[in-house]
Every structure is written in structure tokens, then in C-alpha cells.
Write a protein that holds these residues in place. Structure first.
Motif, PDB file in Angstrom:
ATOM      1  N   ALA A 120       0.627  -0.871   0.155  1.00  0.00           N
ATOM      2  CA  ALA A 120      -0.313  -0.130   0.062  1.00  0.00           C
ATOM      3  C   ALA A 120       1.119   1.395   0.264  1.00  0.00           C
ATOM      4  CB  ALA A 120      -1.047   0.176   1.223  1.00  0.00           C
ATOM      5  N   ALA A 121       1.986   1.059   0.968  1.00  0.00           N
ATOM      6  CA  ALA A 121       3.074   2.596   0.333  1.00  0.00           C
ATOM      7  C   ALA A 121       3.701   1.740  -0.622  1.00  0.00           C
ATOM      8  CB  ALA A 121       4.248   2.111   1.959  1.00  0.00           C
ATOM      9  N   ALA A 122       3.787   2.010  -1.382  1.00  0.00           N
ATOM     10  CA  ALA A 122       4.170   1.439  -2.456  1.00  0.00           C
ATOM     11  C   ALA A 122       3.484   1.978  -3.344  1.00  0.00           C
ATOM     12  CB  ALA A 122       4.407   0.170  -2.912  1.00  0.00           C
ATOM     13  N   ALA A 123       2.187   2.057  -3.258  1.00  0.00           N
ATOM     14  CA  ALA A 123       1.147   2.710  -3.987  1.00  0.00           C
ATOM     15  C   ALA A 123       0.961   4.445  -4.222  1.00  0.00           C
ATOM     16  CB  ALA A 123      -0.073   1.852  -3.725  1.00  0.00           C
ATOM     17  N   ALA A 124       1.369   4.426  -2.843  1.00  0.00           N
ATOM     18  CA  ALA A 124       1.137   5.977  -2.572  1.00  0.00           C
ATOM     19  C   ALA A 124       2.131   6.676  -3.069  1.00  0.00           C
ATOM     20  CB  ALA A 124       1.258   5.935  -0.796  1.00  0.00           C
TER      21      ALA A 124
END
Length: 319
Positions: free
Chosen positions: A300-304
Motif C-alpha cells: 500500500a505504501a508502494a502504491a502511495a
């Protein structure tokens, strides 16, 4: 610094993740999966409260949300099979309205298994692989695809959703509406149901869970071992079908059920030899996920991170 949410049928987790993909703060709540939509959102807000109290919250650059699916990344909505009250639920809008979220900071939604694939390709077991299927085997079964070295999300963000491939044409009805889905045969709850149906019982005072079945299997209980073998066979059939379609070279398996180790991986590799028989799918690598329970949060952090950097997909952030 990035904020991340990972929403599943069992838990709602949140984290602050740095630029190197390290989780620097983590918090979670049980998922009130059978409560109302508002109660569920209250649990999400409570997790966000746990992050917002950290001084690092003041410097977050983005917020990623990994959710059990199906999801619709274009609309920002979720309809998790195992969370009945959320059907077309506007999760992105709800998170955007969180009081302590900076104005202009836009939440980014991905499916939980797609997030896991992004994380494993960025920092984990699929880092050196150009074509892979990354799977979450837990309360549900999901997956994400790495193709040509990049995350492949599909039109709505659900590509690789392997848990709802049918591997038993006459199988039980799945909550998704189809029959014989992998999820109904290989999820943690499916493993527990199968063990109970065969006559296994959990120790006195314990619940019938996949972890309890794994403990019994580790002690040699034939019924518990058979339940894991059945799950592994369903997974192998679906993995082989996926490999035939898109020519993956590896499958990475994570999630709570995968914590059983060789109780799952040994029969999975064995059954793959029976299902993946064509020359171009034979010898498929099976790898345990490297990021364990934090994969959804890191993904999810990678998406952000990808969104902030102006890239097209979380897969672009895995470099």
C-alpha cells in the motif's frame, strides 16, 4: 514517509512506512466483518487514530490503502467478499474525509493481493523475477501479477484474483456467486471446515482455525494433513492454469495460512508437478513470501509512493 492501511476479513492494520519500505510504526484492530458499514469504518478510523498520534504523521507524503476485493480503483470503492456490509463502499472518499488527513493528500486504493505483489516485487521474494504470481492465502485467497517486470493491475485493479478461479465445477457455492472457487477450498476457514468434516476436533478450549489444524498436522494427525493437502491441490490447479495463460516463472505465497510452512508448501510443489505439465510451465518456482504479515502494508505504501512520484502504477515504485 507514507501511511498505509491493509484491510482484510480478519484484521485492519495500519503503518507508517519510510522511503526504503521499512515499517516504522504499526497498529491494528480486529475487523468487525459482520457489523454495519459504519461500524467497520469506525474500526478503520481507529487504526488511523493510532497512526496520527505519531510525530511522523506530520510528514507523510501519501496514503495507500490495500483492501480485500473485489475493488474498483477507478471509483475508489470496495466490495470484499468476506465483509458483507461493504458492497460498492466508497472507501477512498471515507478515508479522504479523515479529520487529520492533510488537505490535498489523495488516498490510493489497491487490492490487498495486488499490494502484496507490489511489496514482494519491491522488497521481497519476487524482487529478481520478471513474471510472477504473488498470492495471499489467509481468510480469503487473492493474487497479483508481475508481468514484464511490472505490476499488472488490470482495468479495475483486480487482475490476478486467483481465489475466484473455479477448480471444482460441481463444488460448493462461493459467496461470490460461483461454484468451486479456490478460496472455498484453500482459505484458512476452508481448511478448518474440511478438517472438522473429516472428524478432527480442536483441543478443548480452542477454536477450529487453520492454525489449530496446522498444529495438529505438525503432530502427524492424518485428518489435518489431508486438509492441508486438499488446499494445496486446489492452489496448484489454479497456479498451473495461471502459468499456462501468462507464462509466469515463479509463484510467491504469503498470508496467514502460508505460515504453516512445509505443511502447505510441500504438497503444493508436489501437486504442481501433476498440474503444470506443459513444457513452458514445468519447473515453476514456489517461494514463501519474504515480507510476511507486513506485505500488504508495504505494498500500500508502494502504491502511495508511486502516486506521489507521478508514476503509472505501484509496480513502477518497485525499483
Amino acid at each position: 514517509m507514507y501511511a498505509a492501511l491493509d484491510i482484510g476479513g480478519t484484521k485492519i492494520a495500519g503503518a507508517l512506512v519510510d522511503e526504503e519500505g521499512r515499517v516504522v510504526r504499526r497498529t491494528q484492530r480486529p475487523t468487525p466483518a459482520h457489523e454495519s458499514a459504519r461500524v467497520l469504518m469506525g474500526a478503520v478510523d481507529a487504526v488511523l487514530d493510532g497512526l496520527a498520534g505519531d510525530p511522523a504523521w506530520g510528514v507523510i507524503r501519501g496514503l495507500g490503502i490495500a483492501s480485500a476485493g473485489p475493488v474498483d480503483t477507478a471509483k475508489g470503492t470496495v466490495s470484499p467478499v468476506n465483509i458483507p456490509a461493504w458492497r460498492g463502499f466508497p472507501l477512498v472518499d471515507e478515508v479522504r474525509a479523515y479529520p487529520s488527513l492533510f488537505a490535498g493528500l489523495e488516498p490510493v486504493l489497491v487490492g490487498d493481493a495486488v499490494a502484496m505483489a507490489a511489496a514482494e516485487h519491491w522488497k521481497g521474494a519476487a524482487r529478481d523475477v520478471g513474471h510472477a504470481l504473488c498470492m495471499v492465502v489467509s481468510t480469503g485467497v487473492g493474487g497479483g501479477l508481475i508481468l514484464n517486470g511490472r505490476l499488472h493491475q488490470g482495468r479495475s485493479g483486480n487482475a490476478g484474483h486467483i481465489g475466484h478461479i473455479s477448480v471444482d465445477l460441481d463444488g460448493s457455492l462461493c459467496p461470490c456467486g460461483a461454484r468451486g472457487c479456490v478460496e472455498g477450498l484453500a482459505s484458512g476457514s476452508a481448511i478448518a471446515r474440511q478438517a472438522l468434516a473429516s472428524g478432527w476436533t480442536p483441543p478443548r478450549g480452542e477454536e477450529a482455525t487453520a492454525a489449530a489444524v496446522a498444529a495438529a498436522a505438525g503432530q502427524g494427525d492424518a485428518r489435518a494433513l489431508a486438509a492441508f493437502d486438499r488446499a494445496a491441490r486446489a492452489l496448484a490447479a489454479a497456479v498451473a492454469a495461471t502459468a499456462s495463460l501468462v507464462e509466469i516463472e515463479a509463484v510467491v505465497v504469503g498470508g496467514g495460512v502460508a505460515q504453516a510452512g512445509d505443511l502447505l508448501f510441500a504438497p503444493l510443489r508436489q501437486h504442481l508437478d501433476s498440474y503444470a505439465t506443459l513444457d513452458f510451465v514445468r519447473g515453476l518456482q514456489v517461494r514463501p513470501a519474504a515480507l510476511a504479515q507486513d506485505a500488504g502494508l508495504v505494498g500500500a505504501a508502494a502504491a502511495a509512493r508511486a502516486s506521489v512520484r507521478g508514476l503509472n502504477s505501484p509496480g513502477s515504485a518497485c525499483t
